[in-house]
Design an enzyme around this catalytic site. Structure first.
Site, mmCIF file in Angstrom:
data_model
loop_
_atom_site.group_PDB
_atom_site.id
_atom_site.type_symbol
_atom_site.label_atom_id
_atom_site.label_comp_id
_atom_site.label_asym_id
_atom_site.label_seq_id
_atom_site.Cartn_x
_atom_site.Cartn_y
_atom_site.Cartn_z
ATOM 1 N N HIS A 71 5.750 -3.255 -6.281
ATOM 2 C CA HIS A 71 6.552 -3.565 -7.429
ATOM 3 C C HIS A 71 6.439 -5.252 -7.941
ATOM 4 C CE1 HIS A 71 8.725 0.058 -6.188
ATOM 5 N NE2 HIS A 71 7.665 0.337 -6.348
ATOM 6 N N TYR A 134 16.603 -9.656 0.749
ATOM 7 C CA TYR A 134 15.820 -10.614 -0.208
ATOM 8 C C TYR A 134 17.152 -11.088 -1.315
ATOM 9 C CZ TYR A 134 15.333 -5.998 -2.673
ATOM 10 O OH TYR A 134 15.478 -4.908 -3.088
#
Length: 474
Positions: A71, A134
């Site tokens: 992605h 993240y």
């Protein structure tokens, strides 16, 4: 999992532009371990962009072999592993020559990686109970998700060597359906927005950037910096920079009550809105300044000289410069005696010469012309080359001249006698007229802009070309 303790914080380049791999110091003892997963000051000093994360996400994966699809998202990410181990794969899905470039690496808790906007990100867990964490510099939204770019995990052209074969891995049906590289529409670059696109400088920027889909032009009819609604109508996440080519430049009219209000509204309040937008959305702001921020008391002006404006116009330009200077990513391009499309001094003198009129022209104001094509080229140079942020003086090169000298050049170049122009003092020229005070010395020191590798063209050659190419009739 065995973690290597006490690594030195180190940055490693990868084949994908902007993707940086990091070794992280992990400190452990009999109780467990500790690491600084994200440390802004240290990492920025190594060269990591100060990407201003706003959201922290964690992906927990129960079984080894869990595979998350490729992605590419419309934001930057800083990725690390909290527990376990992964095989990471990254594919550049941005427009440009590096499209399709692949980088893979195994990551444990002692490593991290920075992924710029538009680079496809995927991983496969190599241990049970792996947590992947993240930081991102934008908030997730349904609108943002519509801007994702995807690539099939099994694409043959990038040929990612998954440690666990995909037919034996855990992955979603959606990830199985994503397109092959040949069918991927690359993620476009963020845009540069030019404000004031129909003015002298705006037209020069259109000539320079014409056909570049990454540059968007907005005239006052579509973006008025004096109107708050203009700022609310744009998705600023899709932009990287604003070039402000809009300004109130009626020097004499600025001394009237109505003109004073307009000058402050455009040159200060409007600029403050641009500055606020740039700060909030981490944009680069390019702003054009003027020699009128000085009183002309020095023979040559450098970028460190304090403001000493004489009139309202100069005061508003100085105030606008002060506002822009607080934007972390800013370029102030300070110019003098601008010449481009539209009404200007050179066109006026050429018209007088053509009609056989012999003018009186000021001979005690000294400076250099600045042609808009050179301002546009300078702005592009600063943006393209990532020059240090700050203020840069810009005019064309050559020996400083008075307005009378330049007028005489125009007459001569158009076939009329130089002595058709009579020099007069500023005091004499404006006697009995309502006029703003003007700096007598407007010569800008060009050392700093030249140090970036940009050398302005000679004023004399630009003037000759301007007259020769019929620009005075445009």
């Amino acid at each position: 999992m065995t973690i290597e303790f006490s690594k030195k914080l180190t940055q490693h380049d990868t084949p994908i532009p902007g993707v940086k791999l990091y070794d992280l110091p992990v400190h452990g003892d009999n109780r467990g371990w500790f690491k600084e997963n994200w440390q802004r000051e240290k990492m920025v000093s190594l060269g990591l962009p100060d990407f201003r994360p706003v959201q922290n996400n964690i992906s927990f994966n129960e079984k080894a072999g869990t595979t998350r699809g490729i992605h590419a998202e419309p934001w930057d990410k800083f990725i690390s592993v909290a527990t376990g181990r992964i095989f990471g794969a990254w594919v550049d899905l941005r427009e440009g020559p590096s499209f399709g470039t692949v980088f893979t690496a195994e990551l444990d808790a002692s490593q991290a990686i920075f992924i710029p906007r538009g680079v496809g990100n995927a991983f496969q867990t190599l241990e049970d109970n792996t947590a992947y964490t993240y930081l991102v510099n934008d908030h997730w939204s349904a609108d943002a998700q519509s801007q994702y770019t995807f690539l099939n995990l099994a694409d043959e052209s990038v040929a990612i060597p998954w440690p666990i074969a995909l037919d034996q891995a855990e992955l979603s049906d959606k990830d199985r359906q994503h397109p092959r590289l040949a069918d991927v529409v690359p993620m476009p670059a963020k845009k540069v927005l030019v404000i004031g696109a129909n003015g002298q400088l705006g037209k020069a920027l259109q000539d320079l950037y014409g056909g570049d889909a990454a540059v968007e032009f907005a005239g006052r009819d579509s973006f008025d910096i004096g109107a708050e609604t203009s700022f609310r109508s744009r998705n600023w996440k899709n932009y990287s920079a604003i070039i402000n080519a809009a300004a109130y430049t009626a020097v004499d009219a600025a001394e009237t009550p109505e003109g004073r209000a307009c000058a402050w509204a455009v040159n200060v309040s409007g600029v403050a809105r641009l500055a606020r937008t740039a700060v909030e959305h981490d944009l680069t702001l390019v702003h054009v300044s003027s020699d009128y921020v000085f009183d002309g008391g020095q023979e040559s002006h450098d970028e460190t000289e304090p403001f000493t404006p004489l009139g309202v116009y100069g005061q508003t330009k100085a105030a606008g410069d002060a506002v822009v200077s607080i934007v972390p990513r800013h370029y102030i391009v300070r110019t003098s005696w601008v010449i481009g499309a539209g009404s200007n001094f050179v066109k006026t003198m050429a018209s007088l010469a053509k009609r056989g009129i012999t003018p009186s022209v000021v001979n005690d104001q000294v400076g250099r012309l600045t042609f808009t094509e050179d301002i546009a080229a300078c702005i592009k140079h600063l943006l393209d080359n990532g020059a240090d942020y700050g203020t840069y003086n810009l005019s064309n090169e050559g020996t400083p001249q008075s307005w009378a000298d330049i007028a005489a050049d125009v007459f001569e170049l158009t076939g009329s006698p130089r002595d058709s122009v009579t020099g007069v003092s500023t005091e004499e020229y404006f006697r009995g007229k309502a006029a703003a005070p003007r700096p007598l010395a407007s010569t800008l020191n060009l050392t700093k802009i030249k140090s970036t590798g940009f050398v302005p063209a000679e004023s004399s050659s630009r003037l000759a070309a301007y007259l020769r190419n019929g620009r005075v009739d445009s």
